[in-house]
Design an enzyme around this catalytic site. Structure first.
Site, PDB file in Angstrom:
ATOM      1  N   LYS A   1     110.557  17.634  74.354  1.00 27.17           N
ATOM      2  CA  LYS A   1     110.983  18.858  73.680  1.00 27.17           C
ATOM      3  C   LYS A   1     109.926  19.959  73.732  1.00 27.17           C
ATOM      4  O   LYS A   1     110.260  21.125  73.872  1.00 27.17           O
ATOM      5  CB  LYS A   1     111.443  18.583  72.249  1.00 27.17           C
ATOM      6  CG  LYS A   1     110.385  18.045  71.322  1.00 27.17           C
ATOM      7  CD  LYS A   1     110.997  17.750  69.965  1.00 27.17           C
ATOM      8  CE  LYS A   1     110.041  17.165  68.969  1.00 27.17           C
ATOM      9  NZ  LYS A   1     108.814  16.486  69.414  1.00 27.17           N
TER      10      LYS A   1
ATOM     11  N   ARG B   1     111.123  17.883  60.276  1.00 27.09           N
ATOM     12  CA  ARG B   1     111.051  16.465  60.607  1.00 27.09           C
ATOM     13  C   ARG B   1     111.576  15.588  59.481  1.00 27.09           C
ATOM     14  O   ARG B   1     111.591  14.383  59.612  1.00 27.09           O
ATOM     15  CB  ARG B   1     109.596  16.081  60.879  1.00 27.09           C
ATOM     16  CG  ARG B   1     109.253  16.001  62.375  1.00 27.09           C
ATOM     17  CD  ARG B   1     107.767  15.754  62.462  1.00 27.09           C
ATOM     18  NE  ARG B   1     107.349  15.061  63.640  1.00 27.09           N
ATOM     19  CZ  ARG B   1     106.741  15.648  64.679  1.00 27.09           C
ATOM     20  NH1 ARG B   1     106.578  16.944  64.703  1.00 27.09           N
ATOM     21  NH2 ARG B   1     106.326  14.920  65.687  1.00 27.09           N
TER      22      ARG B   1
ATOM     23  N   ARG C   1     100.894   9.874  79.332  1.00 25.94           N
ATOM     24  CA  ARG C   1     100.728  11.325  79.179  1.00 25.94           C
ATOM     25  C   ARG C   1      99.256  11.721  79.127  1.00 25.94           C
ATOM     26  O   ARG C   1      98.453  11.090  78.470  1.00 25.94           O
ATOM     27  CB  ARG C   1     101.421  11.782  77.895  1.00 25.94           C
ATOM     28  CG  ARG C   1     101.190  13.243  77.565  1.00 25.94           C
ATOM     29  CD  ARG C   1     102.203  13.778  76.602  1.00 25.94           C
ATOM     30  NE  ARG C   1     101.920  13.433  75.208  1.00 25.94           N
ATOM     31  CZ  ARG C   1     102.602  13.918  74.181  1.00 25.94           C
ATOM     32  NH1 ARG C   1     103.618  14.745  74.398  1.00 25.94           N
ATOM     33  NH2 ARG C   1     102.301  13.573  72.953  1.00 25.94           N
TER      34      ARG C   1
ATOM     35  N   ARG D   1      95.873  12.290  74.164  1.00 19.52           N
ATOM     36  CA  ARG D   1      95.915  12.604  72.742  1.00 19.52           C
ATOM     37  C   ARG D   1      95.586  11.358  71.939  1.00 19.52           C
ATOM     38  O   ARG D   1      96.031  10.275  72.282  1.00 19.52           O
ATOM     39  CB  ARG D   1      97.325  13.094  72.373  1.00 19.52           C
ATOM     40  CG  ARG D   1      97.396  14.587  72.136  1.00 19.52           C
ATOM     41  CD  ARG D   1      98.806  15.059  71.986  1.00 19.52           C
ATOM     42  NE  ARG D   1      99.499  14.511  70.814  1.00 19.52           N
ATOM     43  CZ  ARG D   1     100.662  14.965  70.368  1.00 19.52           C
ATOM     44  NH1 ARG D   1     101.252  15.978  70.995  1.00 19.52           N
ATOM     45  NH2 ARG D   1     101.252  14.420  69.325  1.00 19.52           N
TER      46      ARG D   1
ATOM     47  N   ARG E   1     104.841   6.170  65.316  1.00 17.39           N
ATOM     48  CA  ARG E   1     105.492   7.489  65.389  1.00 17.39           C
ATOM     49  C   ARG E   1     106.984   7.327  65.650  1.00 17.39           C
ATOM     50  O   ARG E   1     107.805   8.066  65.107  1.00 17.39           O
ATOM     51  CB  ARG E   1     104.834   8.341  66.491  1.00 17.39           C
ATOM     52  CG  ARG E   1     103.447   8.845  66.082  1.00 17.39           C
ATOM     53  CD  ARG E   1     102.637   9.302  67.270  1.00 17.39           C
ATOM     54  NE  ARG E   1     103.130  10.515  67.872  1.00 17.39           N
ATOM     55  CZ  ARG E   1     102.839  10.877  69.140  1.00 17.39           C
ATOM     56  NH1 ARG E   1     102.068  10.106  69.897  1.00 17.39           N
ATOM     57  NH2 ARG E   1     103.306  11.991  69.610  1.00 17.39           N
TER      58      ARG E   1
HETATM   59  P1  AMP Z   1     103.771  16.532  67.548  1.00 15.12           P
HETATM   60  O1  AMP Z   1     102.763  17.255  68.352  1.00 15.12           O
HETATM   61  O2  AMP Z   1     104.984  17.361  67.207  1.00 15.12           O
HETATM   62  O3  AMP Z   1     104.138  15.180  68.143  1.00 15.12           O
HETATM   63  O4  AMP Z   1     103.077  16.206  66.143  1.00 15.12           O
HETATM   64  C1  AMP Z   1     101.917  15.417  66.055  1.00 15.12           C
HETATM   65  C2  AMP Z   1     101.718  14.929  64.611  1.00 15.12           C
HETATM   66  O5  AMP Z   1     101.570  16.059  63.730  1.00 15.12           O
HETATM   67  C3  AMP Z   1     102.866  14.132  64.020  1.00 15.12           C
HETATM   68  O6  AMP Z   1     102.820  12.763  64.360  1.00 15.12           O
HETATM   69  C4  AMP Z   1     102.664  14.366  62.529  1.00 15.12           C
HETATM   70  O7  AMP Z   1     101.601  13.572  62.030  1.00 15.12           O
HETATM   71  C5  AMP Z   1     102.192  15.817  62.493  1.00 15.12           C
HETATM   72  N1  AMP Z   1     103.340  16.757  62.353  1.00 15.12           N
HETATM   73  C6  AMP Z   1     103.735  17.703  63.244  1.00 15.12           C
HETATM   74  N2  AMP Z   1     104.803  18.373  62.799  1.00 15.12           N
HETATM   75  C7  AMP Z   1     105.101  17.846  61.572  1.00 15.12           C
HETATM   76  C8  AMP Z   1     106.117  18.083  60.605  1.00 15.12           C
HETATM   77  N3  AMP Z   1     107.067  19.022  60.798  1.00 15.12           N
HETATM   78  N4  AMP Z   1     106.110  17.330  59.473  1.00 15.12           N
HETATM   79  C9  AMP Z   1     105.164  16.400  59.260  1.00 15.12           C
HETATM   80  N5  AMP Z   1     104.201  16.101  60.131  1.00 15.12           N
HETATM   81  C10 AMP Z   1     104.153  16.816  61.285  1.00 15.12           C
END
Ligand code: AMP
Length: 214
Positions: free
Chosen positions: A13, A86, A125, A158, A169
């Site tokens: 995404k 989320r 990745r 990452r 996750r």
């Molecule tokens: P992402 O880059 O979107 O995969 O986000 C990485 C991490 O950031 C996630 O595993 C969460 O720990 C935190 N995170 C990002 N967006 C949110 C959200 N909307 N609500 C809660 N935690 C978030």
């Protein structure tokens, strides 16, 4: 145009949202990117968020909603929300924030990808620490090991793309994020996209899904 990109971590995404935002001149708002930047800058937001991110848990709703309220100040420009909302609490919170300025979401693009494909994608990745370009060691490797094709930056994995954290996750995604599909489906906003296809095919499905939005 105001869009949300929904999908499991590693569903693609982020990359799809970035490309669509560029083409349609929309703001790309990724809560994950904002939080990673805060961690880098060692702000109090970053310090609070890191504890959760390191183990693949969600950052608490109050923190995320506070952050989004600050970001969504420019009411007129179109945007793509990537990685937010989320949880159902975040989805309701967003609806309230937008309705205060008479706005609403036009469509929610939901990228469906199987769990096994997600695990494969995330473990392979790699990202460029300079320009953010994304690679996959199996399907899109860099020409030179660990070096970005675009800018020569160094590639890194990452911290939360380790095998154990990926499992958590995914668990958190199924438990807390997936239910918001029904929230948006019941509002007639959800468009399901098959995210298992290759990048260009997925992008084609996305552009067709947003073609009727004014
Ligand atoms: P992402 O880059 O979107 O995969 O986000 C990485 C991490 O950031 C996630 O595993 C969460 O720990 C935190 N995170 C990002 N967006 C949110 C959200 N909307 N609500 C809660 N935690 C978030």
């Amino acid at each position: 145009m105001k869009l949300i990109f929904l999908g499991a971590p590693g569903s693609g995404k982020g990359t799809q949202a970035k490309k669509l935002a560029q083409i349609l001149n929309l703001e790309h708002i990724s809560t994950g990117d904002i939080l990673r930047e805060a961690i880098k800058e060692q702000t109090s937001l970053g310090v609070q968020a890191k504890v959760y991110m390191d183990v693949g848990e969600l950052v608490p709703d109050e923190i995320i909603l506070g952050l989004i309220k600050e970001v969504l100040t420019d009411g007129n420009k179109g945007f793509i929300l990537d990685g937010f909302p989320r949880t159902t609490t975040q989805a309701v919170g967003l609806e309230n924030i937008l309705s205060e300025s008479g706005m609403g979401i036009d469509k929610v693009l939901n990228l469906n990808v199987s769990d096994s494909a997600i695990v494969e994608r995330l473990t392979a990745r790699r990202l460029c620490d300079n320009c953010g370009s994304e690679y996959n060691l199996k399907t899109r490797p860099p020409a030179i090991d660990e070096v970005c094709d675009n800018c020569g930056g160094k590639l890194y994995r990452r911290d939360d793309d380790s095998a154990e954290v990926i499992q958590n996750r995914l668990l958190v995604y199924h438990r807390k994020t997936e239910p918001i599909k029904n929230f948006y489906r019941s509002r007639g906003l959800l468009a399901d996209i098959d995210g298992n296809q290759d990048f260009d095919e997925v992008f084609g499905s996305i552009t067709r899904a947003v073609a009727d939005i004014k």
